[in-house]
Design a protein around this motif. Structure first.
Motif: not given
Length: 657
Positions: A330-346, A493-501
């Motif tokens: 979550h922090v990495l996504r906020v930091d980079t504002q990139a469409n990063i999967p929120l999946d800790d396997k990766r 429907g819209l993607e979550y990333f589009v809605i948020i960012y």
């Protein structure tokens, strides 16, 4: 005799003349929507992309004890029974829906020692002796509600996941049964099972991915002891998600970072200022001139937070809604504002790409470290936790406050107070934000889908000052966007990333552009994409009807069963409704699977008598119990009333700049 360790495809695991017995000492099946969704999503994530060759996906291990003196192999399941049961339920669902050719799945391989209700429930599921629900053919005393709920969740989750990812049931089944692998580990015949369980319960944890990530980041700061010390201190303070971050530092460090008055402000503006703040304190200083290796710093024991005189900082008081590896993403996504999967396997791959392989990796590590601490500080103050105090628990939205007693350097006292400082009345804004966030949280139990949390952190991170009303309005807008722009959208429907960012959380659907009739197909039974549709409506109904009990003290809980208030299969010969009314949103409410299993075929009058004696599961359900009798007219009127509440929420859009 079988080999001690055998690699099996799921088809080989579940086919053939082999029995897996769940012994009495094992707990009942307990996986809920979060775990089931995660397993399905994990399989989907490893499906080969177009043109790629399929590769094996290892789903874990199954530890068994082979019972002696049996004609065919009988394995007593020691560890992994939750996964085994879920795979058996999933395979039964695919067989029953004829989604794939499963002629090989002719015998049920999972069995239960002295648990007749578990055996009967699984047999009904495996044999497909029902149209929609095993409760149609089983008496209440024959039903294992955990197993039944697991099957119902698969019925709900799998079709939706296949649709979301553009995958056919046949593709999913082919990969699941051929390429998903499990390691069956057979303990020796002379194993003392009691001793084995004792070892299992006390075994140490393996090195986790986030610990490997920390070491990789420390390597990028080699040559700068102060920067490494800062990263180490921040990481250790943030890693315990159930402890407020101030308590991860020593008192001197808290004063430097969070202000001397009450440790309630975040003062550094960047990594350099954060490093300087830590260096000003004697607690973090090392002997002058002593160089430490990377191993020395990593192995250095974490700073122990002092207890206040009332012990209120004890971490077991709070239960977080996210774990540390997922929080890092979550922090990495906020930091980079990139469409990063929120999946800790990766986790490692994503940080490799977005931090460790940047043109200036040291600068990227420093920026992330600072943003990690800032996000944890914001998370602790403005995101709900589960609080356990005085023998009770409930949702809380609180900030940490230190009172030094008015004496510089004297003994003080820590406490937790409402983040926005109002009273605990139902109309208070602190309670209102708490209710909205808990509605989000219980709607998405799977960690990888907590996009609402990312929306909250993104807003908080970029807000110059967090104002209660603005924060509430923003998150209400995010809820509307999730519901109307995604879940109830007439097309994709819209993607979550589009809605948020992209849209900054602003709902794009307008009241004048949508009609109640147009929503009917998306709101009928089996088509409701996410439980937030029910929970956001319950939030709106709580606002409208929360002046008196029992609505005033209503609390959101994890509920996964959609109940037909007028039953699908009436037990006492009352009229059967046509599908349009029976499956109408006006006849549906969200309740716990235990209650749904017990009462699914009862009349509305019988259900009402039970529900009025128990805690409130749903505000919508509470309103459904008011009209008498409950029939076609009441269902249609309730539908119109609920549509008015949902659509009227669009009347006052909150536009963010």
């Amino acid at each position: 005799m079988s080999e001690a360790i055998t690699q099996l495809s799921i088809q080989r695991l579940l086919s053939g003349n082999v029995e897996y017995v769940i012994p009495m000492y094992q707990r009942n099946y307990a996986w809920e929507e979060g775990e089931i969704t995660q397993l399905i999503q994990d399989v989907i994530d490893y499906l080969p992309k177009s043109g790629d060759k399929a590769r094996n996906y290892y789903i874990g291990s199954l530890v068994v004890y082979e019972r002696p003196d049996t004609k065919t192999p009988v394995f007593e399941t020691i560890d992994g029974q939750q996964r085994l049961t879920t795979l058996s339920l999933l395979t039964s669902y695919l067989k029953n829906t004829k989604a794939a050719d499963l002629d090989w799945y002719a015998n049920l391989s999972i069995h239960f020692d002295s648990r007749e209700h578990s055996r009967a429930t699984f047999a009904a599921i495996f044999e497909g002796r029902f149209k929609d629900d095993p409760a149609e053919v089983l008496a209440e005393k024959q039903i294992n509600t955990g197993i039944l709920n697991g099957y119902r969740l698969i019925q709900k989750v799998l079709p939706q996941k296949l649709k979301d990812n553009g995958i056919s049931a046949q593709q999913f089944a082919d990969f699941l049964f051929r390429y998903v692998q499990i390691m069956r580990v057979k303990v020796p015949a002379d194993t003392d099972l009691n001793h084995y369980f004792e070892i299992m319960n006390n075994r140490g944890e393996q090195l986790e991915k986030h610990e490997v990530l920390k070491a990789r980041m420390m390597e990028k700061l080699q040559g700068c002891q102060q920067s490494q010390s800062c990263l180490h201190a921040v990481w250790e303070a943030c890693a315990n998600m159930e402890r407020y971050v101030q308590m991860g530092f020593t008192p001197g460090q808290r004063s430097s970072i969070f202000g001397e008055q009450n440790w309630g402000r975040f003062e550094p503006a960047n990594f350099a200022e954060l490093t300087a703040a830590l260096q000003r304190t004697q607690e973090v200083a090392y002997k002058a001139g002593t160089a430490l290796s990377l191993k020395d710093i990593i192995d250095r024991p974490p700073i122990s937070a002092e207890k206040t005189d009332n012990g209120e900082e004890a971490p077991e008081r709070f239960n977080t809604v996210i774990n540390f590896p997922n929080f890092l993403l979550h922090v990495l996504r906020v930091d980079t504002q990139a469409n990063i999967p929120l999946d800790d396997k990766r986790l490692l791959d994503l940080f490799e790409t977005h931090v460790l392989k940047q043109s200036d990796p040291a600068a990227a590590v420093k920026r992330f470290t600072f943003n990690l601490l800032r996000c944890k500080y914001l998370y602790d103050q403005y995101v709900i936790k589960r609080e356990f105090i005085k023998g009770a628990d409930g949702w809380s939205l609180k900030r940490f406050k230190w009172n030094d007693g008015g004496k510089a350097g004297g003994a003080g006292r820590g406490s937790y107070v409402n983040t926005f400082g109002d009273e605990e009345g139902s109309e208070g804004i602190n309670r209102r934000i708490l209710m909205l966030l808990s509605a989000f949280h219980v709607s998405t139990p799977t960690l990888v889908y907590k996009h609402w949390l990312n929306a909250a952190l993104y807003y908080l991170f970029h807000a110059e000052q967090v104002d209660a009303q603005a924060y509430l309005q923003h998150m209400e807008s995010v809820a509307k966007a999730f519901v109307f722009d995604r879940f109830l959208a007439p097309e994709a429907g819209l993607e979550y990333f589009v809605i948020i960012y992209g849209n900054k959380g602003v709902c794009q659907t307008r009241r004048e552009g949508i009609a109640a009739e147009a929503l009917k197909p998306r709101l009928s039974f089996g088509n409701i994409e996410n439980n937030l549709v029910f929970n956001f409506l319950d939030y709106l109904l709580w606002l409208e009807h929360g002046a008196s009990e029992p609505v005033k003290s209503y609390e959101f809980t994890f509920r996964s069963s959609v109940e037909h208030y007028y039953p699908q299969k009436p037990l006492q010969g009352i009229d059967q409704l046509v599908a349009e009314d029976l499956h109408s949103f006006g006849n549906l409410c969200l309740i716990s699977h235990e209650k749904n299993s017990r009462l699914s075929n009862f009349t509305p009058e019988q259900k009402k008598g039970f529900y009025l004696k128990n805690t409130l599961d749903s505000v919508k359900q509470h309103l459904m119990m008011q009209p008498e009798p409950w029939g076609v007219q009441a269902i249609r009127e309730h539908y119109q009333q609920m549509m008015a509440v949902l659509l009227n929420s669009l009347a006052s859009q909150y536009e963010t700049e």
